[in-house]
Design an enzyme around this catalytic site. Sequence first.
Site, PDB file in Angstrom:
ATOM      1  N   HIS A 163      30.134  53.754  50.146  1.00 48.78           N
ATOM      2  CA  HIS A 163      29.636  52.407  49.843  1.00 48.78           C
ATOM      3  C   HIS A 163      28.255  52.411  49.218  1.00 48.78           C
ATOM      4  O   HIS A 163      27.535  51.422  49.281  1.00 48.78           O
ATOM      5  CB  HIS A 163      29.633  51.524  51.096  1.00 48.78           C
ATOM      6  CG  HIS A 163      30.962  51.495  51.798  1.00 48.78           C
ATOM      7  ND1 HIS A 163      32.093  51.030  51.189  1.00 48.78           N
ATOM      8  CD2 HIS A 163      31.327  51.887  53.036  1.00 48.78           C
ATOM      9  CE1 HIS A 163      33.117  51.150  52.032  1.00 48.78           C
ATOM     10  NE2 HIS A 163      32.676  51.665  53.146  1.00 48.78           N
ATOM     11  N   LYS A 219      24.109  38.828  56.270  1.00 50.29           N
ATOM     12  CA  LYS A 219      25.292  38.619  55.431  1.00 50.29           C
ATOM     13  C   LYS A 219      26.168  37.469  55.921  1.00 50.29           C
ATOM     14  O   LYS A 219      26.791  36.774  55.125  1.00 50.29           O
ATOM     15  CB  LYS A 219      26.122  39.896  55.378  1.00 50.29           C
ATOM     16  CG  LYS A 219      25.468  41.038  54.608  1.00 50.29           C
ATOM     17  CD  LYS A 219      26.436  42.209  54.498  1.00 50.29           C
ATOM     18  CE  LYS A 219      25.726  43.540  54.360  1.00 50.29           C
ATOM     19  NZ  LYS A 219      25.123  43.803  53.072  1.00 50.29           N
ATOM     20  N   GLU A 253      35.685  41.340  57.524  1.00 52.94           N
ATOM     21  CA  GLU A 253      36.275  40.659  56.373  1.00 52.94           C
ATOM     22  C   GLU A 253      37.424  41.453  55.783  1.00 52.94           C
ATOM     23  O   GLU A 253      37.606  42.638  56.067  1.00 52.94           O
ATOM     24  CB  GLU A 253      35.209  40.325  55.315  1.00 52.94           C
ATOM     25  CG  GLU A 253      34.536  41.512  54.689  1.00 52.94           C
ATOM     26  CD  GLU A 253      33.420  41.131  53.708  1.00 52.94           C
ATOM     27  OE1 GLU A 253      32.753  40.100  53.900  1.00 52.94           O
ATOM     28  OE2 GLU A 253      33.233  41.884  52.749  1.00 52.94           O
ATOM     29  N   ARG A 274      15.558  41.050  45.700  1.00 55.41           N
ATOM     30  CA  ARG A 274      14.550  42.001  45.229  1.00 55.41           C
ATOM     31  C   ARG A 274      15.019  42.587  43.912  1.00 55.41           C
ATOM     32  O   ARG A 274      16.127  42.299  43.453  1.00 55.41           O
ATOM     33  CB  ARG A 274      14.428  43.138  46.247  1.00 55.41           C
ATOM     34  CG  ARG A 274      15.809  43.757  46.518  1.00 55.41           C
ATOM     35  CD  ARG A 274      15.729  45.025  47.284  1.00 55.41           C
ATOM     36  NE  ARG A 274      17.002  45.398  47.884  1.00 55.41           N
ATOM     37  CZ  ARG A 274      17.947  46.116  47.289  1.00 55.41           C
ATOM     38  NH1 ARG A 274      17.768  46.547  46.049  1.00 55.41           N
ATOM     39  NH2 ARG A 274      19.073  46.399  47.900  1.00 55.41           N
TER      40      ARG A 274
HETATM   41  P1  ADP Z   1      25.206  46.782  51.469  1.00 54.87           P
HETATM   42  O1  ADP Z   1      24.270  45.786  52.025  1.00 54.87           O
HETATM   43  O2  ADP Z   1      25.277  48.007  52.287  1.00 54.87           O
HETATM   44  O3  ADP Z   1      24.974  46.996  50.013  1.00 54.87           O
HETATM   45  P2  ADP Z   1      27.617  45.313  50.674  1.00 54.87           P
HETATM   46  O4  ADP Z   1      28.170  44.153  51.415  1.00 54.87           O
HETATM   47  O5  ADP Z   1      26.942  45.034  49.390  1.00 54.87           O
HETATM   48  O6  ADP Z   1      26.659  46.105  51.658  1.00 54.87           O
HETATM   49  O7  ADP Z   1      28.787  46.347  50.442  1.00 54.87           O
HETATM   50  C1  ADP Z   1      28.563  47.646  49.970  1.00 54.87           C
HETATM   51  C2  ADP Z   1      29.808  48.181  49.282  1.00 54.87           C
HETATM   52  O8  ADP Z   1      30.935  48.174  50.156  1.00 54.87           O
HETATM   53  C3  ADP Z   1      30.257  47.365  48.103  1.00 54.87           C
HETATM   54  O9  ADP Z   1      29.582  47.722  46.932  1.00 54.87           O
HETATM   55  C4  ADP Z   1      31.731  47.670  48.027  1.00 54.87           C
HETATM   56  O10 ADP Z   1      31.986  48.875  47.365  1.00 54.87           O
HETATM   57  C5  ADP Z   1      32.121  47.825  49.459  1.00 54.87           C
HETATM   58  N1  ADP Z   1      32.649  46.564  49.984  1.00 54.87           N
HETATM   59  C6  ADP Z   1      31.940  45.586  50.570  1.00 54.87           C
HETATM   60  N2  ADP Z   1      32.724  44.565  50.936  1.00 54.87           N
HETATM   61  C7  ADP Z   1      33.988  44.896  50.592  1.00 54.87           C
HETATM   62  C8  ADP Z   1      35.254  44.278  50.740  1.00 54.87           C
HETATM   63  N3  ADP Z   1      35.388  43.121  51.339  1.00 54.87           N
HETATM   64  N4  ADP Z   1      36.345  44.912  50.245  1.00 54.87           N
HETATM   65  C9  ADP Z   1      36.225  46.128  49.664  1.00 54.87           C
HETATM   66  N5  ADP Z   1      35.069  46.776  49.512  1.00 54.87           N
HETATM   67  C10 ADP Z   1      33.944  46.174  49.974  1.00 54.87           C
HETATM   68  P1  ADP Z   2      20.838  49.041  45.928  1.00 55.45           P
HETATM   69  O1  ADP Z   2      22.008  48.120  45.968  1.00 55.45           O
HETATM   70  O2  ADP Z   2      19.768  48.524  45.024  1.00 55.45           O
HETATM   71  O3  ADP Z   2      21.199  50.449  45.696  1.00 55.45           O
HETATM   72  P2  ADP Z   2      20.156  49.853  48.675  1.00 55.45           P
HETATM   73  O4  ADP Z   2      20.347  48.956  49.837  1.00 55.45           O
HETATM   74  O5  ADP Z   2      21.011  51.065  48.560  1.00 55.45           O
HETATM   75  O6  ADP Z   2      20.236  48.931  47.373  1.00 55.45           O
HETATM   76  O7  ADP Z   2      18.637  50.293  48.721  1.00 55.45           O
HETATM   77  C1  ADP Z   2      17.891  50.366  47.580  1.00 55.45           C
HETATM   78  C2  ADP Z   2      17.005  51.568  47.601  1.00 55.45           C
HETATM   79  O8  ADP Z   2      15.903  51.299  48.433  1.00 55.45           O
HETATM   80  C3  ADP Z   2      17.609  52.839  48.149  1.00 55.45           C
HETATM   81  O9  ADP Z   2      18.283  53.607  47.193  1.00 55.45           O
HETATM   82  C4  ADP Z   2      16.393  53.546  48.624  1.00 55.45           C
HETATM   83  O10 ADP Z   2      15.782  54.248  47.564  1.00 55.45           O
HETATM   84  C5  ADP Z   2      15.509  52.455  49.059  1.00 55.45           C
HETATM   85  N1  ADP Z   2      15.569  52.214  50.486  1.00 55.45           N
HETATM   86  C6  ADP Z   2      16.335  51.315  51.112  1.00 55.45           C
HETATM   87  N2  ADP Z   2      16.083  51.312  52.417  1.00 55.45           N
HETATM   88  C7  ADP Z   2      15.139  52.245  52.618  1.00 55.45           C
HETATM   89  C8  ADP Z   2      14.468  52.715  53.772  1.00 55.45           C
HETATM   90  N3  ADP Z   2      14.697  52.222  54.989  1.00 55.45           N
HETATM   91  N4  ADP Z   2      13.581  53.696  53.614  1.00 55.45           N
HETATM   92  C9  ADP Z   2      13.335  54.202  52.402  1.00 55.45           C
HETATM   93  N5  ADP Z   2      13.925  53.791  51.278  1.00 55.45           N
HETATM   94  C10 ADP Z   2      14.813  52.829  51.380  1.00 55.45           C
HETATM   95 MG    MG Z   3      25.165  45.628  48.549  1.00 54.05          MG
END
Ligand code: ADP
Ligand code: ADP
Ligand code: MG
Length: 656
Positions: free
Chosen positions: A235, A116, A200, A297
């Site tokens: 989240h 990230k 952040e 993806r």
């Molecule tokens: P992940 O890789 O786990 O999906 P993200 O960076 O996409 O991580 O963040 C997951 C969630 O966390 C976001 O969908 C949002 O709800 C919350 N989030 C992330 N960054 C921020 C931020 N700077 N301020 C508020 N909420 C955030």
């Molecule tokens: P999205 O933003 O698409 O929800 P996530 O980061 O939550 O993305 O992951 C997408 C999906 O991939 C999860 O809901 C889960 O079903 C699957 N997944 C992610 N990481 C793993 C893991 N380490 N093992 C098994 N399934 C996984």
């Molecule tokens: Mg995300």
Amino acid sequence: MFSSVLIANRGEIACRIIRTARRLGMRTIAVHSDADADALFVRDADEAYAIGPAPARESYLVGSRILEVARDAGADCIHPGYGFLSENAEFAEACAKAGVTFVGPPPSAIRAMGLKDAAKTLVERARVPVVPGYHGHKQDPAFLRERAANIGFPVLIKAVAGGGGKGMRRVDRLIDFEEALLGAQREAANAFGDPRVLVEKYVRSPRHVEMQVFADRHGNVVHLFERDCSLQRRHQKVLEEAPAPGMTAEVRAAMGQAAVDAARAVGYVGAGTVEFIADGSNGLTADSFFFMEMNTRLQVEHPVTEAITGLDLVELQFRVAAGERLPFAQGDLAIQGHAVEARLYAEDPERGFLPSTGRLWALRFPEESDRLRIDTGVAEGDEVSPFYDPMIAKVIAHGDTRAQALDRLADALARTVVAGPRSNVAFLEALCRAPEFRAGRFDTGFIDRNLEALGATARPFPAAAAAAGALALVGQAVRRSIAAAAVASGGAPSPWDAADGFQLSGERQIGLPLLIEGERLDAVLGWDAEGPSVELPGHAVPPGSHELDIVETEDGLIVLDHGRQTHVRLFDALDMSFDEADAGGVVKAPMHGKVVALFVTEGETVEKGQKLAIVEAMKMEHALVAPRAGVVTEIAVEAGQQTPEGARLIVIGDPD
Ligand code: ADP
Ligand code: ADP
Ligand code: MG
């Protein structure tokens, strides 16, 4: 086009990929762990190969083994789905080396967006707005703490390698920073093998709005509009919709352009999602959204985009991977109606959404239509295993308007039956019907602020369901003994043959020792001219017999009341375990999982509520706390060890 595909994934997404691949005339090849040998996607595929034991690290994440199968089975391409190897650049490279097409972006694009911090730096150069914060290399706690103070609280600590909402901590006060940092780093190291974090600004009134992008190998990049995924827990997305409520043509154009710019900046090819966080306090505006990350993806929530565009994104992925051009330009695309997806999980909203496992004694969905889609990876009778994500299915509804789509989804959820593992079905239905959400007044904190109204808190003892269950148990016993008697006598079954002497007329009362939701309770059942009655000590049984759905299990039954399950069975003396002796101080594993941290040692004095250990299961960490004050008299596990549900982990006793 390819003539065969190996699906390097499992569950719902494997089934969904198979469906499109088959329509395109491909031979479908599944790979599976030992735990999935009989899974729905294995049954669905044309061919299936075992690749290792249940833990993903020893099966679904072993790229070399999967490539061996691809070679032996003669697969033209590999579709990685999401999760697992889908964002693994080394695996994408290994595919290329092995001469099999990876259905996904080039390894360089995966790598560029994989962390990230680096991704933020990179898109910032392409003039895409990013969340203000520190995304440099320094990891010194004192330094990060100072940066947090400069950014201004609240801040969010995020694992740079993060995903699935893991390794993330919101911090509201300077004094809490250090502990949150340690927590985020530990979770990140454990989940991603990389403890690095960024810090952040925590955006106020946050709305998660993401853009689906698609690119081909010929330089065409388009966006397929946005999805709003603001309804989240920890989240993680719970409900997703397209288009985003309150989105204007102007903001959509700006966000779409930012997403396309981000994709171009890394030479993107295929399906991808650019996630933005928007400050929704003044509605969605062109200058209040910021890049969070790009997922290189297919996304779990892609069906809502399919519903509003009429496209099959998996088909497009195959076409692009085969070198075809995108069959449309940006101007050809339009939004039709509104779509909403709900993620149906095996988890217990009444117990903090604890993951739930076991046999699905019942799993029934309403019929699919062109307005209702069910993507599931399991069928009735299957097991929800503790090894993977606890998702049971995705339910997607499409309507002309948002209100219509939400009504359809709510109705579909109301008609969905899940018995066995606990599920969030009733919670999802309540979400679809929540007035504030329907009015468009929500942000990512909506669920947490409304847990009670959504039925996601401990609720009173289900007396009506327990009573219905007690009666049904007797009926079940009578039926079973009648059947047994019939077999014994070789004749036609008759109620007068019932071996246990139940009478079908006259007054009669019996006491029935029950185990209801794991608690022992002696019910008194009576029969008279009015019909049957049930008394439960300490609980008022509502009058009138409820018309509740009953699902039989191996050793009892499950009563269903608007999605809520009450497990009822006859109490057995063997249920008394030795732990009862020191019950108050025994800390058991709340679910099957891995003990990732232990905070106490034997002999240590603890306070009631003190954090003792962390157990991780199905993507989430759960803290175990001391049920009472005392001294740790026993620690029966080590950090890193797997534990079955209900295992005794730690015992708190009295000081000597
Ligand atoms: P992940 O890789 O786990 O999906 P993200 O960076 O996409 O991580 O963040 C997951 C969630 O966390 C976001 O969908 C949002 O709800 C919350 N989030 C992330 N960054 C921020 C931020 N700077 N301020 C508020 N909420 C955030
Ligand atoms: P999205 O933003 O698409 O929800 P996530 O980061 O939550 O993305 O992951 C997408 C999906 O991939 C999860 O809901 C889960 O079903 C699957 N997944 C992610 N990481 C793993 C893991 N380490 N093992 C098994 N399934 C996984
Ligand atoms: Mg995300």
